[in-house]
Design a protein around this motif. Structure first.
Motif, PDB file in Angstrom:
ATOM      1  N   LYS A   4      32.960  31.436  31.117  1.00 61.71           N
ATOM      2  CA  LYS A   4      32.950  31.594  29.675  1.00 61.71           C
ATOM      3  C   LYS A   4      34.389  31.793  29.192  1.00 61.71           C
ATOM      4  O   LYS A   4      35.300  32.032  29.990  1.00 61.71           O
ATOM      5  CB  LYS A   4      32.087  32.786  29.278  1.00 61.71           C
ATOM      6  CG  LYS A   4      30.612  32.635  29.667  1.00 61.71           C
ATOM      7  CD  LYS A   4      29.799  33.852  29.261  1.00 61.71           C
ATOM      8  CE  LYS A   4      28.336  33.698  29.648  1.00 61.71           C
ATOM      9  NZ  LYS A   4      27.526  34.896  29.275  1.00 61.71           N
ATOM     10  N   VAL A   5      34.610  31.717  27.890  1.00 62.61           N
ATOM     11  CA  VAL A   5      35.974  31.852  27.363  1.00 62.61           C
ATOM     12  C   VAL A   5      36.521  33.260  27.578  1.00 62.61           C
ATOM     13  O   VAL A   5      37.734  33.470  27.544  1.00 62.61           O
ATOM     14  CB  VAL A   5      36.038  31.475  25.863  1.00 62.61           C
ATOM     15  CG1 VAL A   5      35.801  29.992  25.679  1.00 62.61           C
ATOM     16  CG2 VAL A   5      35.050  32.297  25.049  1.00 62.61           C
ATOM     17  N   ASN A   6      35.632  34.232  27.815  1.00 60.08           N
ATOM     18  CA  ASN A   6      36.091  35.593  28.122  1.00 60.08           C
ATOM     19  C   ASN A   6      36.347  35.783  29.610  1.00 60.08           C
ATOM     20  O   ASN A   6      36.571  36.895  30.080  1.00 60.08           O
ATOM     21  CB  ASN A   6      35.092  36.636  27.620  1.00 60.08           C
ATOM     22  CG  ASN A   6      33.761  36.576  28.364  1.00 60.08           C
ATOM     23  OD1 ASN A   6      33.534  35.697  29.201  1.00 60.08           O
ATOM     24  ND2 ASN A   6      32.870  37.509  28.071  1.00 60.08           N
ATOM     25  N   ASN A   7      36.275  34.651  30.371  1.00 61.19           N
ATOM     26  CA  ASN A   7      36.544  34.614  31.813  1.00 61.19           C
ATOM     27  C   ASN A   7      35.397  35.111  32.675  1.00 61.19           C
ATOM     28  O   ASN A   7      35.550  35.209  33.905  1.00 61.19           O
ATOM     29  CB  ASN A   7      37.822  35.369  32.187  1.00 61.19           C
ATOM     30  CG  ASN A   7      39.056  34.538  31.909  1.00 61.19           C
ATOM     31  OD1 ASN A   7      39.023  33.309  31.990  1.00 61.19           O
ATOM     32  ND2 ASN A   7      40.152  35.200  31.576  1.00 61.19           N
ATOM     33  N   GLU A  29      47.512  46.758  45.135  1.00 60.12           N
ATOM     34  CA  GLU A  29      46.395  46.948  44.221  1.00 60.12           C
ATOM     35  C   GLU A  29      45.735  45.590  43.982  1.00 60.12           C
ATOM     36  O   GLU A  29      46.401  44.632  43.598  1.00 60.12           O
ATOM     37  CB  GLU A  29      46.864  47.537  42.894  1.00 60.12           C
ATOM     38  CG  GLU A  29      47.201  49.019  42.947  1.00 60.12           C
ATOM     39  CD  GLU A  29      45.989  49.891  43.188  1.00 60.12           C
ATOM     40  OE1 GLU A  29      44.887  49.528  42.717  1.00 60.12           O
ATOM     41  OE2 GLU A  29      46.128  50.929  43.854  1.00 60.12           O
ATOM     42  N   SER A  30      44.444  45.503  44.221  1.00 58.26           N
ATOM     43  CA  SER A  30      43.710  44.276  43.933  1.00 58.26           C
ATOM     44  C   SER A  30      43.439  44.182  42.434  1.00 58.26           C
ATOM     45  O   SER A  30      43.093  45.178  41.801  1.00 58.26           O
ATOM     46  CB  SER A  30      42.382  44.268  44.697  1.00 58.26           C
ATOM     47  OG  SER A  30      41.620  43.129  44.365  1.00 58.26           O
ATOM     48  N   GLU A  31      43.620  42.981  41.908  1.00 53.02           N
ATOM     49  CA  GLU A  31      43.386  42.753  40.482  1.00 53.02           C
ATOM     50  C   GLU A  31      42.094  41.953  40.299  1.00 53.02           C
ATOM     51  O   GLU A  31      41.745  41.132  41.154  1.00 53.02           O
ATOM     52  CB  GLU A  31      44.547  41.968  39.877  1.00 53.02           C
ATOM     53  CG  GLU A  31      45.903  42.623  40.090  1.00 53.02           C
ATOM     54  CD  GLU A  31      47.041  41.649  39.833  1.00 53.02           C
ATOM     55  OE1 GLU A  31      47.603  41.705  38.724  1.00 53.02           O
ATOM     56  OE2 GLU A  31      47.336  40.831  40.714  1.00 53.02           O
ATOM     57  N   PRO A  32      41.369  42.179  39.196  1.00 52.59           N
ATOM     58  CA  PRO A  32      40.154  41.386  38.952  1.00 52.59           C
ATOM     59  C   PRO A  32      40.503  39.952  38.591  1.00 52.59           C
ATOM     60  O   PRO A  32      41.473  39.697  37.876  1.00 52.59           O
ATOM     61  CB  PRO A  32      39.495  42.107  37.778  1.00 52.59           C
ATOM     62  CG  PRO A  32      40.619  42.809  37.073  1.00 52.59           C
ATOM     63  CD  PRO A  32      41.608  43.179  38.135  1.00 52.59           C
ATOM     64  N   PHE A  33      39.725  39.028  39.124  1.00 47.71           N
ATOM     65  CA  PHE A  33      39.876  37.606  38.819  1.00 47.71           C
ATOM     66  C   PHE A  33      38.508  37.122  38.373  1.00 47.71           C
ATOM     67  O   PHE A  33      37.503  37.414  39.018  1.00 47.71           O
ATOM     68  CB  PHE A  33      40.369  36.854  40.061  1.00 47.71           C
ATOM     69  CG  PHE A  33      40.747  35.422  39.819  1.00 47.71           C
ATOM     70  CD1 PHE A  33      41.631  35.075  38.809  1.00 47.71           C
ATOM     71  CD2 PHE A  33      40.220  34.408  40.615  1.00 47.71           C
ATOM     72  CE1 PHE A  33      41.993  33.751  38.593  1.00 47.71           C
ATOM     73  CE2 PHE A  33      40.575  33.088  40.406  1.00 47.71           C
ATOM     74  CZ  PHE A  33      41.459  32.753  39.396  1.00 47.71           C
ATOM     75  N   PHE A  34      38.462  36.385  37.255  1.00 43.91           N
ATOM     76  CA  PHE A  34      37.186  36.075  36.598  1.00 43.91           C
ATOM     77  C   PHE A  34      36.403  37.367  36.361  1.00 43.91           C
ATOM     78  O   PHE A  34      35.241  37.515  36.727  1.00 43.91           O
ATOM     79  CB  PHE A  34      36.376  35.052  37.390  1.00 43.91           C
ATOM     80  CG  PHE A  34      36.972  33.668  37.345  1.00 43.91           C
ATOM     81  CD1 PHE A  34      37.036  32.961  36.154  1.00 43.91           C
ATOM     82  CD2 PHE A  34      37.504  33.094  38.492  1.00 43.91           C
ATOM     83  CE1 PHE A  34      37.608  31.699  36.099  1.00 43.91           C
ATOM     84  CE2 PHE A  34      38.076  31.822  38.443  1.00 43.91           C
ATOM     85  CZ  PHE A  34      38.125  31.130  37.250  1.00 43.91           C
ATOM     86  N   ASN A  35      37.139  38.314  35.753  1.00 42.91           N
ATOM     87  CA  ASN A  35      36.579  39.617  35.360  1.00 42.91           C
ATOM     88  C   ASN A  35      35.927  40.368  36.517  1.00 42.91           C
ATOM     89  O   ASN A  35      34.929  41.069  36.343  1.00 42.91           O
ATOM     90  CB  ASN A  35      35.594  39.454  34.198  1.00 42.91           C
ATOM     91  CG  ASN A  35      36.297  39.110  32.902  1.00 42.91           C
ATOM     92  OD1 ASN A  35      37.494  39.379  32.750  1.00 42.91           O
ATOM     93  ND2 ASN A  35      35.591  38.516  31.961  1.00 42.91           N
ATOM     94  N   GLY A  36      36.517  40.220  37.704  1.00 43.62           N
ATOM     95  CA  GLY A  36      36.079  41.004  38.842  1.00 43.62           C
ATOM     96  C   GLY A  36      35.073  40.326  39.743  1.00 43.62           C
ATOM     97  O   GLY A  36      34.717  40.893  40.784  1.00 43.62           O
ATOM     98  N   TYR A  37      34.591  39.147  39.361  1.00 45.56           N
ATOM     99  CA  TYR A  37      33.678  38.437  40.252  1.00 45.56           C
ATOM    100  C   TYR A  37      34.408  38.079  41.543  1.00 45.56           C
ATOM    101  O   TYR A  37      33.848  38.119  42.643  1.00 45.56           O
ATOM    102  CB  TYR A  37      33.156  37.167  39.584  1.00 45.56           C
ATOM    103  CG  TYR A  37      31.866  36.639  40.170  1.00 45.56           C
ATOM    104  CD1 TYR A  37      30.636  36.938  39.581  1.00 45.56           C
ATOM    105  CD2 TYR A  37      31.876  35.843  41.312  1.00 45.56           C
ATOM    106  CE1 TYR A  37      29.446  36.459  40.114  1.00 45.56           C
ATOM    107  CE2 TYR A  37      30.688  35.364  41.850  1.00 45.56           C
ATOM    108  CZ  TYR A  37      29.485  35.659  41.245  1.00 45.56           C
ATOM    109  OH  TYR A  37      28.311  35.191  41.793  1.00 45.56           O
ATOM    110  N   LEU A  38      35.689  37.723  41.386  1.00 43.50           N
ATOM    111  CA  LEU A  38      36.588  37.535  42.512  1.00 43.50           C
ATOM    112  C   LEU A  38      37.698  38.572  42.407  1.00 43.50           C
ATOM    113  O   LEU A  38      37.853  39.232  41.380  1.00 43.50           O
ATOM    114  CB  LEU A  38      37.197  36.122  42.499  1.00 43.50           C
ATOM    115  CG  LEU A  38      36.235  34.930  42.509  1.00 43.50           C
ATOM    116  CD1 LEU A  38      37.013  33.624  42.457  1.00 43.50           C
ATOM    117  CD2 LEU A  38      35.350  34.953  43.732  1.00 43.50           C
ATOM    118  N   GLY A  39      38.469  38.716  43.476  1.00 46.54           N
ATOM    119  CA  GLY A  39      39.616  39.600  43.460  1.00 46.54           C
ATOM    120  C   GLY A  39      40.893  38.808  43.699  1.00 46.54           C
ATOM    121  O   GLY A  39      40.853  37.675  44.199  1.00 46.54           O
ATOM    122  N   GLN A  40      42.025  39.408  43.358  1.00 48.44           N
ATOM    123  CA  GLN A  40      43.306  38.718  43.511  1.00 48.44           C
ATOM    124  C   GLN A  40      44.395  39.708  43.924  1.00 48.44           C
ATOM    125  O   GLN A  40      44.524  40.778  43.343  1.00 48.44           O
ATOM    126  CB  GLN A  40      43.702  38.044  42.206  1.00 48.44           C
ATOM    127  CG  GLN A  40      45.089  37.434  42.194  1.00 48.44           C
ATOM    128  CD  GLN A  40      45.467  36.895  40.826  1.00 48.44           C
ATOM    129  OE1 GLN A  40      44.729  36.128  40.223  1.00 48.44           O
ATOM    130  NE2 GLN A  40      46.615  37.310  40.313  1.00 48.44           N
TER     131      GLN A  40
END
Length: 243
Positions: free
Chosen positions: A178-181, A94-105
């Motif tokens: 941003k602080v909310n990633n 399962e891919s996880e959101p990184f920087f709120n989904g702008y990247l994936g992890q």
């Protein structure tokens, strides 16, 4: 009569087995790519060992808009030709959101160093990352906060760091968030500095539009020092405020 019947059944089974051999096994990267239009090196991706456990591998990637069927492939060991796609097996993750989904992890666990490739489909093509060599044993990722932030120009902070501090650097990846990633900007430079938002030394840009910072607002700066084989040697993070 029974012998003839047995022979006929055996021939049918062999015939079915041969037909099955022609089925594409997408668990093997080379088979997945057969008879498909592909583009090598078109997926931006790298990997790092986790700050708390070096055997935890974090593989980051940038999915273009419209990317589908994002896949994680890996070899059993690192002692293979990195471009021998027959050695790469699909690992269902399962891919996880990184920087709120702008990247994936993708997150994996391994005590063995391997090669990793990320793929996705876009516009009827299979996009393929360059091979990523994990180095969680030989060279686990260093995590620190050695970033200098110059705020003489409030909304154009200048970030700098020591060049090639742990060796083996090929390129630097910078993220202002941003602080909310939420990601504000994502850039790559060969130089050990970046000024927001001056792209004169930027060699690769994944930022959408032309970003701006707000007055008296908290932000975070993340730096990744990436090697030629796409292993993250060092991660540095620094909070700052545009006073």
């Amino acid at each position: 009569m029974r012998i003839v019947t047995f022979i006929l059944i055996s021939l049918v089974l062999v015939s079915c087995s041969n037909d099955d051999d022609g089925v594409v096994d997408s668990n093997v990267l080379s088979e997945y790519l057969k008879n498909r239009i592909t583009e090598m090196g078109s997926v931006i991706a790298c990997a790092a060992s986790d700050i708390n456990d070096s055997n935890t591998i974090l593989t980051f990637y940038y999915p273009e808009v419209g990317a589908t069927d994002i896949r994680f492939y890996e070899t059993e060991t690192v002692t293979v030709n990195k471009f021998e796609y027959t050695k790469y097996k699909h690992l269902v993750l399962e891919s996880e959101p990184f920087f709120n989904g702008y990247l994936g992890q993708f997150t994996t666990q391994s005590s063995v160093e391997k090669w990793i490739i990320i793929t996705y489909e876009l516009n009827n093509e299979i996009k393929i990352s360059n091979p990523i060599r994990t180095k969680q044993i030989d060279k686990p990722t260093v995590w620190n906060a050695n970033i200098t932030v110059d705020l003489d120009e409030t909304l154009m902070p200048h970030f700098s760091w020591e060049a090639n501090v742990v060796g083996d650097n090929a390129i630097y990846f910078q993220v202002v968030s941003k602080v909310n990633n939420d990601l504000v900007s994502g850039t790559y430079t060969y130089e050990n500095n970046f000024k927001f938002y001056d792209t004169s030394n930027v060699v690769l840009n994944i930022t959408e539009g032309f970003p701006e910072l707000e007055n008296n607002t908290n932000y975070n700066f993340t730096l990744m020092d990436v090697s030629l084989d796409n292993w993250v040697n060092l991660v540095s993070q620094k909070a700052f405020n545009t006073q």
